[in-house]
Write a protein that holds these residues in place. Sequence first.
Motif, PDB file in Angstrom:
ATOM      1  N   ARG A   1       0.831  -1.205   0.000  1.00  0.00           N
ATOM      2  CA  ARG A   1       0.000   0.000   0.000  1.00  0.00           C
ATOM      3  C   ARG A   1       0.860   1.246   0.000  1.00  0.00           C
ATOM      4  N   SER A   2       1.838   1.278   0.881  1.00  0.00           N
ATOM      5  CA  SER A   2       2.698   2.442   0.967  1.00  0.00           C
ATOM      6  C   SER A   2       3.461   2.656  -0.336  1.00  0.00           C
ATOM      7  N   ALA A   3       3.956   1.572  -0.919  1.00  0.00           N
ATOM      8  CA  ALA A   3       4.696   1.708  -2.176  1.00  0.00           C
ATOM      9  C   ALA A   3       3.766   2.222  -3.269  1.00  0.00           C
TER      10      ALA A   3
ATOM     11  N   LEU B   1       1.063   3.968  -2.932  1.00  0.00           N
ATOM     12  CA  LEU B   1       0.716   5.369  -2.699  1.00  0.00           C
ATOM     13  C   LEU B   1       1.797   6.296  -3.234  1.00  0.00           C
ATOM     14  N   THR B   2       3.050   5.896  -3.022  1.00  0.00           N
ATOM     15  CA  THR B   2       4.133   6.740  -3.501  1.00  0.00           C
ATOM     16  C   THR B   2       4.173   6.767  -5.014  1.00  0.00           C
ATOM     17  N   VAL B   3       4.011   5.587  -5.603  1.00  0.00           N
ATOM     18  CA  VAL B   3       4.170   5.497  -7.045  1.00  0.00           C
ATOM     19  C   VAL B   3       2.960   6.049  -7.790  1.00  0.00           C
TER      20      VAL B   3
ATOM     21  N   GLN C   1       2.916   9.348  -9.470  1.00  0.00           N
ATOM     22  CA  GLN C   1       3.894   9.635 -10.512  1.00  0.00           C
ATOM     23  C   GLN C   1       3.196   9.956 -11.826  1.00  0.00           C
TER      24      GLN C   1
ATOM     25  N   CYS D   1       6.889  -1.027  -7.907  1.00  0.00           N
ATOM     26  CA  CYS D   1       6.948  -1.245  -6.461  1.00  0.00           C
ATOM     27  C   CYS D   1       7.785  -2.454  -6.131  1.00  0.00           C
TER      28      CYS D   1
END
Lengths: 264, 341, 336
Positions: free
Chosen positions: A145-147, A149-151, A154, A179
């Motif tokens: 989930r965290s990955a 959210l970051t990606v 983009q 991710c």
Amino acid sequence: MAALIILAIIVFAACTADLFWDYQKDACNINIPARLQKPSAQHWLGTDEMGRDMLCRIVYGARASLTVGLAATTFALLIGGALGAICGYYGGKLDNIIMRCTDVLLAIPGLLLAIAIMSAFKPNIFYISLALGISYISKFTRIVRSAVLTVREQEYIEAAKAIGAKDHTIILKHLLMNCMAPIFVQYALAIGSRILSVSTLSYIGMGIQAPTPDWGNMLSGARAYIRGNAYLVLGPGIALLLTISAFNLIGDGLRDALDPRLKK
Amino acid sequence: MGRYTNLMLEIKGLVVEYRTDDETVHAVNDINLWIEKGKSLGLVGETGAGKTTTALSILNLLPETTGYIVDGTVSLDGEPIIKKNREGKSVPALLDSDMQKIRGDKVAMIFQDPMTALNPIFTVGYQIAESVRLHQKCSAKEAEKKAEEMLELVGIPASRKDEYPHQFSGGMKQRVVIAMALACNPALLIADEPTTALDVTVQAQVLEMIKNLRDKFGTSVLMITHDLGIIAEMCDEVSVMYAGAVVEHGSLEDVFDRTRHPYTRGLFNSLPNIKDRTARLKPIRGLMPDPANLPMGCAFADRCDYATEKCRGEKPRKQWLTDSHFVACHLYEDGKDEDRL
Amino acid sequence: MLKYSFKRILYMIPVTIAVIFIVYLIMYLTPGDPVALLLGADATPELIVETRAKLGISDPFFVQFGRYLWNLLHGDFGMSWYTGNPVSERLFAAIPYTVKLSLGAMLVALIISVPFGVIAAVKRNTIADYAISVFAMIGVSAPTFWVGTMLILLFALEWRVLPSAFDGTWKSYLLPTITQGFNMLASIVRTQRSSMLEVLSSDYIRTARAKGVSHFSATYKHALRNAVLPSITVAGLDFSLLVGGSVAIETVFAIPGVGRLMIDNIKLHDTPTVIGCMVFVSVMVSIINLLVDILYGLIDPRIKAQYLKGNNNDTRKNKKKEGKPGTANMEKVPEE
């Protein structure tokens, strides 16, 4: 690195054990007259409290640990990863619900959850892997989930949407591919963690049962006899230490290699 | 350079390398810089030209494990910072504990990115006051008062002194950084691209503020930037840097009106022409060479419209064209101050 | 901050209820009859049925669940299906041991690990760093029950410095506490080291040095307070692991704590006792997490601001997101 070599040796030994020993005779059968012998030329690591050769049991024990480690981790990754990807990509209410469930699962210490689940089933490899996998799902959910959210923010995701790619295509192809780095890292670390847990489960009697050789239950069986027989606990313990460290080192190495921030 | 007296900063023959396991980066390759007291020098160059490294060398704050001052000397107001020892090697002239007294007091530096320049867990008032307490004998209360003064000076209400950096916008953070730098009234202010990370309107405010403070206190300024507009506004003299070397240096008029080096001309040409909207943009073709792999001859040769075989094979030497203006280019080997571009 | 804490405490209630739900469900679906075990081999089928009805075991799941919750609200943990005595008896007798062990372990871990992590970072790539890092790797990879066994072998059996059997004296607490905290200690050393390295190379440390701050002050005053934050996070997250591991520790050292109570009664299928233990564990973990989050807020003003804004449950996840845009987040999530 060195860790990979260690691991390769362990896996190799586990697979080829049958060439040197006969599983039933050497690893399982009780042989009282030969019990508790210190390490010697005939038994390189001595014999255990049931008269079985330690080296043989240690090598065979690798099978159980590695199998459970891989199975549990893969299970946790598939389910946890899918959940995490859905959470991260769609957000909103769905994200909220799933994360609250994860929170609840996290409030129960992993081992206790696994124990509770194990109490419902026969302790064989399948259920052990299942129980240990379930107790690790939330970790993968959070990582993925965290990955995601970051990606997600983009620009290339927006670009893909702009040309009309379907949701599930976007998730599978673009998001997850990018991710991969933290997922790989966590996968390696997770195997180590699951092996640690299965050994603990076996130690308290809720994991791999005797006479199947497993490092955890070997240590548990030796409890009454350790005074003066340190070799009984050194062998399986070091095997555990080496195997788990190997996975941890691999995970660390992957993390250092894949984290772009560390490239100076 | 006997023509210059009363120097605030003098750098001679500075060579700096970054050494890692993989490679050696030649960041600064034999440069000379000098700033007279009360004057402002603009250091122009693209990213990677070695400007920040030069600035850090003045403070002797290169990263310890990778940065090496290979050659050269640096002196601040006559006092040596980097000197040559008996064997001719460049070494720090002062112990770190003595350098600490100079940093923030005699010479202060403002860095490029205001978002990460302040410690998130201390209040802005505390961080400014810390600068004061480090260098002046005064009580905590007095330092706090000074911090309030500095905040007002840079246009931030003193009542905000107990707030944390995350509560300020980028422009205001940069102003706090400036307040912190000027708190002890340094003789030399090094500003490393202080407005690059800010919006244009904020940029103007910050520059205006630096100018006012400079005029008020007579601070010498080393303004590092890639923006020629800022140079025009603020500086008395200009040094143009490329691939770790100074390719042209002169007064503002020298460099702007009588541009001699092809690179400098290229920089001016790449500015869009507001009067001729239909004109094509003229960027400088190619890229700066990899500082770990500098070519044998002139570093600009590949990108230069005037390059000759000689340029590729031999590094050009500094050539003084007038009292104030020099250029490092084979085009001017005869020393005549003519426009050859 | 008080309001934030209060909200978190309130939040614990639905979480605990959910935990009870899950565990009760698992126990309900698990085959095994405590009554048959209780009454022994000659019990007649009628007696079994009667006893089961009396204890409420035969009721449908939601009835049992609801009844349990209702009783719990009144502070009643129910009666043990196996012994017939109130669960609270054995539970409250076991709690002090587990609490002392777990909290002690966490404190020991934090106090020892942070300085070592800092040393490893400050003396990067020297022998001290390598030694500490190797030690930390072992600590993270070694099963706690094995560490406990080895420590007993060494300190109790070989050198005879400490008692091998647990007898409630402070000396006998030493080995179990160290063993239980071992894993967390190693984990924090690693986290602290990498966090310290990252902070030491950050811009604001460079600013501080440019201001004239000394090396020492920059490291210990400016950097450390920032670098300690991830370690605190790890301590909080790993606490639940610590408590889980108490099962193994209590087995190795024969300590009559909550972990032992729980697994013994899982085998006996004594649901009320098991649930009682779970409730305790879940509440303890939640309280520690809350304390850790509060501590975090006290140290980092940004987090404090987030709390006050009402953004409570995502703070722990937000804390770790420091990745620059363009990288998938490499969270340093502790291993189980």
